[in-house]
Design an enzyme around this catalytic site. Structure first.
Site, PDB file in Angstrom:
ATOM      1  N   GLU A   1       0.878  -1.165   0.000  1.00  0.00           N
ATOM      2  CA  GLU A   1       0.000   0.000   0.000  1.00  0.00           C
ATOM      3  C   GLU A   1       0.916   1.215   0.000  1.00  0.00           C
ATOM      4  O   GLU A   1       1.728   1.377   0.904  1.00  0.00           O
ATOM      5  CB  GLU A   1      -0.858  -0.055   1.260  1.00  0.00           C
ATOM      6  CG  GLU A   1      -1.972   0.941   1.246  1.00  0.00           C
ATOM      7  CD  GLU A   1      -2.278   1.372   2.651  1.00  0.00           C
ATOM      8  OE1 GLU A   1      -2.509   0.518   3.503  1.00  0.00           O
ATOM      9  OE2 GLU A   1      -2.243   2.584   2.874  1.00  0.00           O
TER      10      GLU A   1
ATOM     11  N   CYS B   1      -2.667   7.744   5.208  1.00  0.00           N
ATOM     12  CA  CYS B   1      -2.664   7.329   3.797  1.00  0.00           C
ATOM     13  C   CYS B   1      -3.923   7.790   3.072  1.00  0.00           C
ATOM     14  O   CYS B   1      -3.938   7.885   1.857  1.00  0.00           O
ATOM     15  CB  CYS B   1      -2.490   5.832   3.694  1.00  0.00           C
ATOM     16  SG  CYS B   1      -3.403   4.925   4.907  1.00  0.00           S
TER      17      CYS B   1
HETATM   18  P1  NAP Z   1       9.494   3.607   3.501  1.00  0.00           P
HETATM   19  O1  NAP Z   1      10.735   4.397   3.379  1.00  0.00           O
HETATM   20  O2  NAP Z   1       8.971   2.995   2.259  1.00  0.00           O
HETATM   21  O3  NAP Z   1       9.807   2.444   4.568  1.00  0.00           O
HETATM   22  C1  NAP Z   1       8.847   1.454   4.880  1.00  0.00           C
HETATM   23  C2  NAP Z   1       9.565   0.146   5.238  1.00  0.00           C
HETATM   24  O4  NAP Z   1      10.133  -0.417   4.071  1.00  0.00           O
HETATM   25  C3  NAP Z   1      10.692   0.326   6.212  1.00  0.00           C
HETATM   26  O5  NAP Z   1      10.779  -0.812   7.049  1.00  0.00           O
HETATM   27  C4  NAP Z   1      11.914   0.386   5.317  1.00  0.00           C
HETATM   28  O6  NAP Z   1      13.023  -0.083   6.020  1.00  0.00           O
HETATM   29  C5  NAP Z   1      11.541  -0.557   4.196  1.00  0.00           C
HETATM   30  N1  NAP Z   1      12.120  -0.196   2.906  1.00  0.00           N
HETATM   31  C6  NAP Z   1      11.971   0.990   2.270  1.00  0.00           C
HETATM   32  N2  NAP Z   1      12.618   0.959   1.088  1.00  0.00           N
HETATM   33  C7  NAP Z   1      13.170  -0.262   0.975  1.00  0.00           C
HETATM   34  C8  NAP Z   1      13.961  -0.899  -0.024  1.00  0.00           C
HETATM   35  N3  NAP Z   1      14.318  -0.280  -1.147  1.00  0.00           N
HETATM   36  N4  NAP Z   1      14.357  -2.157   0.186  1.00  0.00           N
HETATM   37  C9  NAP Z   1      14.010  -2.810   1.329  1.00  0.00           C
HETATM   38  N5  NAP Z   1      13.286  -2.267   2.319  1.00  0.00           N
HETATM   39  C10 NAP Z   1      12.857  -1.006   2.139  1.00  0.00           C
HETATM   40  O7  NAP Z   1       8.332   4.412   4.136  1.00  0.00           O
HETATM   41  P2  NAP Z   1       8.265   5.318   5.460  1.00  0.00           P
HETATM   42  O8  NAP Z   1       9.628   5.661   5.951  1.00  0.00           O
HETATM   43  O9  NAP Z   1       7.377   4.658   6.413  1.00  0.00           O
HETATM   44  O10 NAP Z   1       7.531   6.592   4.931  1.00  0.00           O
HETATM   45  C11 NAP Z   1       8.073   7.334   3.879  1.00  0.00           C
HETATM   46  C12 NAP Z   1       7.007   7.643   2.860  1.00  0.00           C
HETATM   47  O11 NAP Z   1       6.087   6.563   2.693  1.00  0.00           O
HETATM   48  C13 NAP Z   1       6.137   8.792   3.231  1.00  0.00           C
HETATM   49  O12 NAP Z   1       6.725  10.006   2.920  1.00  0.00           O
HETATM   50  C14 NAP Z   1       4.890   8.514   2.427  1.00  0.00           C
HETATM   51  O13 NAP Z   1       5.031   9.005   1.121  1.00  0.00           O
HETATM   52  C15 NAP Z   1       4.813   7.042   2.364  1.00  0.00           C
HETATM   53  N6  NAP Z   1       3.845   6.439   3.280  1.00  0.00           N
HETATM   54  C16 NAP Z   1       2.671   6.033   2.788  1.00  0.00           C
HETATM   55  C17 NAP Z   1       1.766   5.424   3.618  1.00  0.00           C
HETATM   56  C18 NAP Z   1       0.477   4.934   3.108  1.00  0.00           C
HETATM   57  O14 NAP Z   1      -0.287   4.449   3.899  1.00  0.00           O
HETATM   58  N7  NAP Z   1       0.191   4.985   1.833  1.00  0.00           N
HETATM   59  C19 NAP Z   1       2.047   5.235   4.957  1.00  0.00           C
HETATM   60  C20 NAP Z   1       3.272   5.643   5.442  1.00  0.00           C
HETATM   61  C21 NAP Z   1       4.161   6.236   4.588  1.00  0.00           C
HETATM   62  P3  NAP Z   1      14.464   0.586   5.922  1.00  0.00           P
HETATM   63  O15 NAP Z   1      14.265   2.066   6.053  1.00  0.00           O
HETATM   64  O16 NAP Z   1      15.186  -0.042   7.059  1.00  0.00           O
HETATM   65  O17 NAP Z   1      14.986   0.193   4.565  1.00  0.00           O
END
Ligand code: NAP
Length: 511
Positions: free
Chosen positions: A249, A284
């Protein structure tokens, strides 16, 4: 696990020291081995006992409530009231799945009885139901440290479906993750679940998460987070020797359309502003795009919404990365020609709530205005004719939600608009706000790509369990060899489709 010093945002704009947990390679291997070994015995656990496990998990989460709230406040900066609500939501979500498992009809049992006398070929006995996939990897969300994280919706639905879970703890709230994991482990132990039914790994950076998705024991992935993260993990899953589904998501701007008549409603500015700025806009389903009519009614509405938004407190967002991304996003769109910014005053370390006004024509000229900027801002698009909107909505990316504010007697003239909104989203909201996702059997929290990677499922509600199952048909098996859900006597008293008719009775001797 190894504890290493780590300094995080700590929310509220203050840098607080916190312990950070790191799973060693050996612990990672053991956690995945245990989960793999638990897959068969856990799938065989009766629905009654699985339901008891989920009930025990709900109790354990409530018992840990104040510790969970304190840790999550320190790590995320979200308010006590919001997190207290999230504890209850997490517990009641586990109870919801406990009831769903016990009621049992989610397995979608279908029986087509044999007709040995059919000509020209006899008809076989075919029975099908949903069966668990195996180990599920869950990536918790930063913005819901409880209800969409370690013991949250993905974990609860996978455990309910009969799948062991290994969580990759979100690095923004490791202590909260550890406390929630301890609650689940306690419940699993108390109710005698196979060792390895629940596990968790900690660490920061892409390597750990990618190793988890690559692991041969893992059969599906639940993810909530950024589009970049979700798509990266989907690629890893697709490149495996045996590809697996990633239910990610990701981003959504959740368009809201307001007609001229609805624009006059008292209460709309307050409701809309609360939906834009609540929880620092880090939801979200936050309405990041609002279509407001040009003219006096729209001017009055936008003025009142902007005033409410201006009064919202600037806040620190969940992590420094999210904060930077938000500020850069604001910078990107506010420098576009034709854009007018209504914003609160805020310091550089704080996220300033903002409404960004633009005409429909300028909105169409600048694709950046239709991209998610995670935080407390929204783009207000001024339109002249409601008939211009269906085409514009149709060109938007897939969304989690779409909302219409209109009088019910306007609906016959808004068919094309409604159809465009429905086509783009997983949930269509009428005269309400998209934030606040009810947990229930009918809820859909999903939507067309890129709101989610797969576009045909949901991460909230009982349908969420389907993601972690596959359909399995059994042909001509003796009754005693069938799963209980498909046996003639219907010992689980399920609603089943028998020869095309729904019944909760056992089978009478066939025709
Ligand atoms: P994120 O950076 O995507 O991280 C989410 C999880 O995925 C973390 O455990 C992260 O761990 C892991 N991850 C991220 N990129 C990865 C990769 N390339 N390979 C492996 N693991 C990976 O999201 P976030 O820090 O929670 O939030 C950042 C952005 O997500 C927000 O600015 C927003 O745009 C979006 N968001 C959307 C929703 C929604 O419900 N749609 C909710 C929350 C956030 P590591 O950091 O340890 O790699």
């Amino acid at each position: 696990m190894t504890r290493a010093p780590h300094s995080g945002n700590g929310g509220m704009g203050t840098a607080l020291p916190r312990a950070f947990l790191v799973t060693t390679p050996e612990e990672f291997r053991q956690t995945l081995d245990r989960a793999e070994q638990a897959a068969r015995p856990y799938a065989a656990v009766s629905s009654q006992r699985r339901s008891e496990f989920l009930q025990a998990a709900a109790r354990a989460v409530r018992q840990a409530g104040s510790a969970l709230v304190s840790a999550a406040m320190r790590e995320t900066g979200l308010t006590e009231a919001r997190l207290t609500g999230e504890v209850e939501r997490t517990a009641s979500q586990l109870e919801f799945f406990a009831r769903t498992v016990l009621e049992g009809s989610w397995v979608d049992a279908r029986i087509d009885r044999a007709r040995p006398d059919r000509t020209p070929v006899p008809k076989p006995d075919v029975r099908s139901m949903r069966v668990p996939l195996g180990v599920v990897a869950v990536f918790g969300a930063s913005n819901f440290p409880l209800a969409f994280s370690t013991a949250g919706g993905d974990t609860a639905s996978a455990l309910a479906a009969g799948c062991p879970v290994v969580v990759k703890a979100h690095p923004a709230h490791p202590e909260t993750a550890l406390l929630a994991a301890e609650a689940l482990e306690h419940a699993a132990h108390e109710t005698g679940m196979p060792e390895g039914t629940f596990g968790i790994v900690f660490g920061e950076g892409p390597h750990l998460g990618q190793e988890l998705v690559k692991h041969p024991a893992v059969r599906a992935v639940g993810f909530t987070g950024s589009r970049a993260g979700g798509l990266a993990l989907e690629q890893v899953a697709r490149a495996r020797p045996v590809p697996i589904p990633v239910y990610a998501e990701m981003s959504s701007v959740n368009p809201v359309v307001i007609t001229s008549r609805a624009a006059r409603r008292e209460g709309l500015p307050r409701g809309l502003a609360a939906s834009i700025t609540g929880s620092g806009g880090q939801l979200c389903t936050q309405p990041g795009l609002v279509f407001i009519p040009a003219g006096a009614d729209g001017d009055a509405l936008l003025g009142a919404v902007a005033e409410q938004v201006r009064q919202a407190e600037p806040c620190a967002l969940l992590t420094p990365a999210i904060q930077d991304a938000y500020l850069q996003g604001i910078q990107r769109v506010t420098t576009l020609p034709g854009v007018h910014v209504h914003a609160a005053a805020g310091g550089p370390a704080l996220a300033t709530p903002a409404v960004i006004e633009v005409t429909l024509e300028d909105f169409q000229r600048h694709p950046a205005l239709s991209q998610e900027n995670f935080g407390p801002s929204s783009v207000a698009v001024r339109y002249r004719h409601v008939d211009d909107l269906p085409e514009v909505i149709t060109r938007l990316e897939g969304q989690l939600t779409a909302t219409l504010h209109a009088d019910p007697d306007e609906l016959p003239d808004l068919t094309a608009l409604c159809q465009a909104l429905i086509d783009r989203a997983g949930r269509f909201v009428f005269n309400g706000y998209p934030t606040g996702v009810e947990v229930g059997a009918a809820m859909v929290h999903g939507g067309p790509y890129p709101a989610t990677t797969d576009g045909v499922t949901t991460s909230v509600g009982s349908h969420a369990m389907h993601r972690f199952t596959r359909l399995m048909a059994y042909q001509n098996l003796p009754d005693a060899a069938l799963p209980a859900a498909l046996q003639d006597a219907n010992p689980l008293h399920l609603w089943r489709q028998v020869d095309g008719e729904w019944t909760n009775k056992g089978l009478t001797p066939g025709p």
